[in-house]
Design an enzyme around this catalytic site. Sequence first.
Site, PDB file in Angstrom:
ATOM      1  CG  ASP A  15      -1.642   1.304   1.459  1.00 39.13           C
ATOM      2  OD1 ASP A  15      -2.454   1.549   0.487  1.00 39.13           O
ATOM      3  OD2 ASP A  15      -1.542   1.939   2.457  1.00 39.13           O
ATOM      4  CG  ASP A  17      -1.709   7.614   0.321  1.00 39.50           C
ATOM      5  OD1 ASP A  17      -1.271   8.763   0.302  1.00 39.50           O
ATOM      6  OD2 ASP A  17      -2.443   7.375  -0.562  1.00 39.50           O
ATOM      7  CB  THR A  49      -2.180   2.606  -4.066  1.00 34.89           C
ATOM      8  OG1 THR A  49      -2.972   3.806  -3.363  1.00 34.89           O
ATOM      9  CG2 THR A  49      -2.346   2.514  -5.705  1.00 34.89           C
ATOM     10  N   GLY A  50      -5.486   2.603  -3.452  1.00 27.52           N
ATOM     11  CA  GLY A  50      -6.649   3.099  -3.998  1.00 27.52           C
ATOM     12  C   GLY A  50      -6.730   4.178  -4.840  1.00 27.52           C
ATOM     13  CE  LYS A 202      -5.448  -1.028  -1.427  1.00 33.67           C
ATOM     14  NZ  LYS A 202      -4.433  -0.323  -0.494  1.00 33.67           N
ATOM     15  CG  ASP A 226      -1.965   2.512   6.575  1.00 31.73           C
ATOM     16  OD1 ASP A 226      -2.183   2.106   5.320  1.00 31.73           O
ATOM     17  OD2 ASP A 226      -2.453   3.451   7.194  1.00 31.73           O
TER      18      ASP A 226
END
Length: 276
Positions: A15, A17, A49-50, A202, A226
């Site tokens: 990931d 951020d 990632t988003g 994901k 996270d």
Amino acid sequence: MYSHTLIMIKMIAIDLDGTLYAPGGVILPEVKVAVAKAKAQGTKIVICTGRPLPGFSKTLEELNLVEDGDIAISNNGALVQYTKTGVVLSHFPLTGDDWLDMEVAARKAGLHIHAITADGVYTPNRDIGKYTVHEATICDMPLYYRTESEIGKLEIAKVMMVDEPDVLDNGIAYLPFELFETYTMVKSTPYYLELMNKKASKGNAVKALAEKLYLDLETEVMAIGDEENDRSMLEAVGFPVVMENGKEALKKIAKEVTKPNTEAGVAYAIEQWVLN
């Protein structure tokens, strides 16, 4: 007790951020070195990632992840593609009808909303929310104000309902139950609720990619994250690693908890459980 002697990590889904990035979107030198070492020994590094691809293309270049065979997972798993050529491995977009249903629900719940496409961030909100502006800024994408019907004609990767954390939480309580059944919905931050195609997550993207690469999810794949939108990929792999700064609920499903992002936790994880 989990035995490290039984694993040989061949792919790491990471990931961005709160994980790879230190505060401010910075990649610490130790992280760059560890990623380079892992890639050099043949471990596939996959950013998961988003963010849409334009929102981390500079990061891919910075980490030398735009060579032949390099792959990235964006939009919380809605899009998987080769980073050098742009060739798509899987894509699960939303339809115009999906968008219209979400927009009506957001309006009734009193929430700001925007849609992410390959070329920009689109919102029908005349008073554009500050978190919509924030998303466009961190993703380095143009922001457009368009009508609901105009946005419905676009190919949408994901939709985000965004607002102050207390406003967002209150609004979520007013969303129709059918929305939760029909789509993948995850909170990626206290002020972002992300909505995707039901097939997009994901976890699904990491599973499909491992299968394509003939990797054993249980013994050859690590994921590092996270936030709640990382849960599906952490649950999908045999070696889930959660950041010290991550959600406490996620640490309960982790095989290991690494140092926080302020202390190059991704580098520590790679050094301890991949390179060693």
